[in-house]
Design an enzyme around this catalytic site. Structure first.
Site, mmCIF file in Angstrom:
data_model
loop_
_atom_site.group_PDB
_atom_site.id
_atom_site.type_symbol
_atom_site.label_atom_id
_atom_site.label_comp_id
_atom_site.label_asym_id
_atom_site.label_seq_id
_atom_site.Cartn_x
_atom_site.Cartn_y
_atom_site.Cartn_z
ATOM 1 C CE LYS A 21 -10.502 7.914 -17.726
ATOM 2 N NZ LYS A 21 -9.821 9.209 -17.778
ATOM 3 N N GLY A 22 -5.975 3.460 -14.567
ATOM 4 C CA GLY A 22 -5.449 3.215 -13.221
ATOM 5 C C GLY A 22 -6.602 3.132 -12.243
ATOM 6 C CG ASN A 66 -9.165 -10.130 -14.611
ATOM 7 O OD1 ASN A 66 -10.208 -10.246 -13.979
ATOM 8 N ND2 ASN A 66 -8.366 -11.166 -14.831
ATOM 9 N N PRO A 67 -12.177 -7.760 -15.124
ATOM 10 C CG PRO A 67 -14.146 -7.772 -16.379
ATOM 11 C CD PRO A 67 -12.730 -8.264 -16.394
ATOM 12 C CE LYS A 68 -12.793 -14.430 -11.357
ATOM 13 N NZ LYS A 68 -13.924 -14.873 -10.502
ATOM 14 C CG PHE A 124 -1.708 -1.266 1.390
ATOM 15 C CD1 PHE A 124 -2.680 -1.668 0.484
ATOM 16 C CD2 PHE A 124 -1.429 -2.090 2.457
ATOM 17 C CE1 PHE A 124 -3.355 -2.861 0.642
ATOM 18 C CE2 PHE A 124 -2.099 -3.292 2.628
ATOM 19 C CZ PHE A 124 -3.069 -3.680 1.721
ATOM 20 N N GLY A 127 -0.443 -7.464 -4.999
ATOM 21 C CA GLY A 127 -1.819 -7.886 -4.759
ATOM 22 C C GLY A 127 -2.822 -7.604 -5.852
ATOM 23 N NE ARG A 149 -9.119 -3.209 -23.522
ATOM 24 C CZ ARG A 149 -8.213 -3.768 -24.316
ATOM 25 N NH1 ARG A 149 -7.062 -3.152 -24.526
ATOM 26 N NH2 ARG A 149 -8.458 -4.919 -24.891
ATOM 27 C CD GLU A 175 -2.754 4.626 -5.556
ATOM 28 O OE1 GLU A 175 -2.164 4.183 -4.556
ATOM 29 O OE2 GLU A 175 -2.610 4.126 -6.675
#
Length: 716
Positions: free
Chosen positions: A679-680, A609-611, A218, A445, A606, A683
Site C-alpha cells: 500500500k505504501g 521488509n519488516p526491518k 522528505f 533512505g 504487504r 507517508e
C-alpha cells in the site's frame, strides 16, 4: 524450494557503504578542473534590484568570476524583480569553495523595496480558491451542525515546517558540448530531465542525472530548484565543471517547506456519538510567483461516516519562496484538525475516543461512493490499545500524575492514499551467474536497494547475494518521482514483472532447447530455486541459468518491462491506515512536554521488509513529534527574512526528545492496488502523530492546544 526473502527483515544492502563513508552523495563528486559556486541572495521580500557591486568580491583571492546576468537561462522568477527574501540574484565562482563563499559575502546587493505581505493572517492578504482542491459538499452540513446535540468547532494553526535533511542540497554540473551531466540530490530522474532542459534550452535526452545516494529529502528534492539550474548555467558559462552546495541558512530560503496553514474543523453529533455534520475550512500560504497547492481536505471528507459534509480550500499568495511537499503532504496537516476534533467531540460526549471512531466507521468511501480495497482501522485501534494498555487511561483530564508531572494518553487515526504510477525496469542475467536489475528510481533512505533486491531475487528464484539492484541514473528505465509512498508499489511492480518475465524467458528457452535436460516439458512443469531450473516432479532433472547461457554462448539474457496501474482507482478507495498512541508528561509548573512512549499499528498491505518498515515507522513518529512540539519557521515580517534559519534556533527532535517508540503491522496484502500487495508506508506513518500528541497533552492538562508546535507558553 528456497525460502522467500520477501517479508524477511534483511539488513540494508547499502548499510556498510553508508556507515563507512563510501557512499557517494552529490557533494562527494570531484571532477577534473572543477570550480566552486556560491549564491548571493536578495535582502528584501519584494522589490527591484537596482545595483550589484561586485568590486570587493572580484578582488578577493580565488574568486574567478561573478554572474549577475542570467539572460541565457530561464528561471522561475525575474532575477531583477525580487519575489522573496534570499532569492538568488548573483552567483560567485571560486577556485575553492571557501573563496566562493567568502566572495559571496562581499557582493553588495542594492534593492528598492516595495510593499510586501509575508504573514498568512496579516493585512493585505487576498485568499484565492485552491484549484487543486475544489469546494465539496454533501447534504446540508450547516443546518445539521446548528441542530446537532453536541458540537466541536475549533480553529487550528500550524507553523511553517522546513526540511532539514542531513544532506544539504548539492549539485555538480559538467558539460560536454550541448550535453549536460549533473550529479545531484534529487527525488526524480526522468521527471527532472525536462526541468533542466527547459531552463537551459536543450533536449531532455541530453540531460544525464546521476544520484545513487540521497541523504534525506522528505519531499524537498521533488523539483529542480533555482540553485540547481544556476549551477548548470555557471558550468556552461565557465566551460568547466561547477559544484554548488547550499548553506544550511540558504536551505531555508531557496528550497521549499511545509506551508503555514489555518483551519476550522467543526463536527456535530447526536448524544450517542453518531456524527451528523463535518465542516472543514482551510487556507495555506503559497508563493505569489510560484503557487504550490497543498491538498488538506480529502481526509475529512471520507474518514468517518457523516451524511452532511462541507469543505473549502483557499490559498493565500504571499511574497515568499515556494513551498513544496513535506512528508505526508497535505494529509498530515488536514488529519491534525480532524483527529483533534474527534478527540474533542469524544470528550464533550463522555465517550472513549476509540469508541467514537468505531461508532462512525464507514462501510464505504462516502465522497467517492467506492468500496474500500481494504480497511482495517478498527483492528489497528484494537491491537494498538491492547499493546499500549489504553485501558489505564483516565478519561477525566488532569487526573493522572507522577510527582509534579501531569500524565496524559492520546490517540489518533491515520490514512494515506495508495499511489501508483507508470514505471519500468530491466532484469539482466550474466554469464557469471549474477543478475543485475536496473530502474531509474531513487533511494533517499527507505531502503530501495534492499527491498527491490528482495523482490527480484524471489521472482527469479535466486539468492539475494547474486542479485544487484542499480538505481540513481537517468539512463536506466524511467521511474516515477520517489515520493508519495509510491516507489514500492510502482517500481517494485516493474521489478517484479521484469524479473518474472526473465525467469519465464529462461524456462521457455530451456524447454525447447534439445540440449537442455528440461527439453520437452511444458513451462508450467518447471520450477526455479537457487538459480536452478528443474522439473517440478523430478528435482534432479534441471540446469542453472548459467548453464543455459554458457551452452548457447550468450553473455546475457534480459527482459525490460513497463508496468502501469490499472483502473483500480475508479473501482476502489485505496488507502493505508494506522492508529497512533502517545503518552506524555507535562510539567505542571513549567509547562514543558515530554513524550514518554508511543506505539502505532498500521494496515499498510504487504510488508516487503519488516526491518526497513519498522525504521520507516520510527522515522515518521520522530518527524511527527517534531511537528507537534518543536518545529516552526519564523519570519521577520518587516522584510521577509527567516530569523531561525539554522539548527540552533529551528528545533528538531534529538535523542533527549525521543522516548520508547514501537510500531507493528497487521498481516495483510492489497492485490487490488498492485501485484505485490503493498500500500505504501512512508507517508502514513507521520499522519496521525501530531494529533495523538496534542490529544495526550489535553488528557494530561485539560487544555486543548490547537496551534502547533505546542510550546510551553501555550500551557502556562
Amino acid at each position: 524450494m528456497s525460502a522467500p526473502v520477501t517479508g524477511q527483515p534483511i539488513p540494508r544492502i547499502d548499510g556498510a557503504l553508508k556507515v563507512t563513508g563510501k557512499a557517494t552523495y552529490a557533494a562527494d563528486n570531484i571532477r577534473d578542473n572543477m570550480v566552486y559556486a556560491a549564491l548571493v541572495g536578495s535582502n528584501v521580500a519584494r522589490g527591484t534590484v537596482t545595483g550589484i557591486d561586485t568590486a570587493a568580491a572580484e578582488r578577493h583571492p580565488g574568486v574567478l568570476r561573478i554572474f549577475t546576468d542570467f539572460n541565457r537561462i530561464t528561471l522561475p522568477f525575474d532575477p531583477k524583480q525580487v519575489a522573496s527574501f534570499d532569492q538568488p540574484v548573483a552567483i560567485v565562482i571560486g577556485a575553492t569553495s571557501e573563496a566562493a563563499r567568502h566572495g559571496a559575502t562581499l557582493v553588495e546587493v542594492r534593492c528598492t523595496a516595495t510593499d510586501h505581505v509575508t504573514e498568512i493572517s496579516g493585512p493585505g492578504t487576498t485568499p484565492e480558491p485552491n484549484t487543486r482542491t475544489p469546494d465539496y459538499s454533501r447534504g446540508n452540513p450547516d443546518e445539521a451542525l446548528r441542530s446537532a446535540a453536541v458540537v466541536s468547532d475549533l480553529r487550528y494553526a500550524i507553523e511553517r515546517n522546513n526540511h532539514n535533511a542531513m544532506e544539504l542540497p548539492a549539485t555538480v554540473a559538467q558539460w560536454d558540448g550541448d550535453r549536460l551531466t549533473v550529479w545531484d540530490k534529487v527525488q526524480g530522474l526522468s521527471t527532472h530531465q525536462p526541468m533542466y532542459a527547459d531552463a537551459l534550452g536543450i533536449r531532455a535526452e541530453d540531460v544525464h542525472i546521476i544520484s545513487p545516494f540521497v541523504g534525506g529529502a522528505f519531499g524537498s528534492a521533488l523539483k529542480v530548484w533555482p540553485h540547481q539550474l544556476l549551477t548548470a548555467f555557471a558550468a556552461r558559462e565557465m566551460g568547466r565543471p561547477v559544484k554548488l552546495v547550499l548553506t544550511r541558512k540558504q536551505n531555508y530560503g531557496v528550497v521549499g517547506y511545509r506551508p503555514t496553514s489555518r483551519q476550522r474543523l467543526a463536527i456535530g453529533a447526536d448524544r450517542s456519538g453518531r456524527i451528523g455534520s463535518i465542516i472543514h475550512e482551510v487556507s495555506i500560504e503559497t508563493s505569489r510567483y510560484a503557487q504550490y497547492l497543498e491538498n488538506l481536505t480529502p481526509y475529512a471528507r471520507f474518514m468517518y461516516t457523516s451524511p452532511n459534509m462541507r469543505s473549502t480550500a483557499r490559498i493565500v499568495p504571499l511574497d515568499v519562496n515556494p513551498a513544496c511537499p513535506m512528508r505526508g503532504p497535505g494529509t498530515v496537516t488536514g488529519a491534525y484538525s480532524m483527529e483533534c476534533a474527534m478527540d474533542d467531540l469524544a470528550h464533550r460526549l463522555g465517550l472513549d475516543p476509540i469508541e467514537l471512531r468505531r461508532r462512525n466507521e464507514p462501510a464505504a468511501n462516502q465522497e467517492e461512493g467506492l468500496p474500500f480495497s481494504t480497511r482495517r482501522l478498527t483492528e489497528c485501534f484494537e491491537q494498538g490499545a491492547a499493546a499500549f494498555d489504553w485501558s489505564r487511561r483516565n478519561q477525566v483530564p488532569r487526573t493522572t500524575r507522577d510527582g509534579n508531572q501531569l500524565i496524559g494518553f492520546g490517540t489518533a487515526a491515520a490514512a494515506y492514499h495508495t499511489l501508483r504510477s507508470n514505471s519500468a525496469a530491466v532484469a539482466r542475467a550474466n554469464a557469471d551467474g549474477t543478475i543485475v536489475v536496473e530502474s531509474g528510481t531513487i533511494d533517499m533512505g527507505p531502503g530501495t536497494y534492499t527491498s527491490m533486491t528482495q523482490v527480484a531475487a524471489d521472482a527469479l528464484g535466486i539468492p539475494m547475494n547474486r542479485v544487484r539492484f542499480a538505481l540513481g541514473d537517468s539512463r536506466f528505465p524511467p521511474a516515477p518521482l520517489h515520493g508519495g509512498s509510491m516507489t514500492m508499489a510502482s517500481v517494485g511492480s516493474a521489478v517484479h514483472t521484469a524479473a518474472n518475465m526473465l525467469r519465464d524467458r529462461f524456462i521457455r528457452t530451456a524447454v525447447v532447447d534439445p540440449a537442455s535436460p528440461l527439453n520437452g516439458l511444458a513451462p508450467n512443469q518447471v520450477s526455479v530455486a537457487d538459480g536452478r531450473m528443474f522439473a517440478t516432479g523430478e528435482p534432479s532433472r534441471g540446469e542453472t541459468y548459467q548453464d543455459l547461457l554458457r551452452r548457447r554462448n550468450w553473455n546475457t539474457l534480459d527482459s525490460r518491462q513497463d508496468w502501469a496501474p490499472d483502473d483500480a482507482d475508479d473501482r476502489y478507495s485505496l488507502y493505508a491506515y494506522g492508529a497512533v498512541f502517545a503518552e506524555v508528561a507535562v510539567d505542571e509548573l513549567l509547562g514543558t512536554v515530554r513524550i514518554r512512549r508511543m506505539h502505532a499499528v498500521y494496515d499498510a498491505g504487504r510488508i516487503v521488509n519488516p526491518k526497513l518498515a519498522h525504521s520507516q515507522a520510527i522515522g515518521g513518529l520522530v518527524g511527527g513529534i517534531g511537528m507537534a512540539l518543536l518545529e516552526g519557521t519564523h519570519l521577520d515580517h518587516r522584510d521577509g527574512r527567516i530569523i531561525n534559519a539554522n539548527l540552533a534556533d529551528y528545533l528538531v527532535p534529538v535523542h533527549a526528545d525521543i522516548p520508547a517508540l514501537e510500531a507493528e503491522f497487521l498481516p495483510a496484502e492489497d492485490t487490488v492496488a498492485n501485484p505485490l500487495g503493498v500500500k505504501g508506508l512512508a507517508e502514513v506513518v507521520i499522519v496521525g502523530v501530531p494529533a495523538a500528541v496534542a490529544n495526550a497533552v489535553f488528557n494530561a492538562t485539560g487544555k486543548r492546544v490547537t496551534d502547533l508546535p505546542i510550546t510551553l507558553d501555550k500551557l502556562l
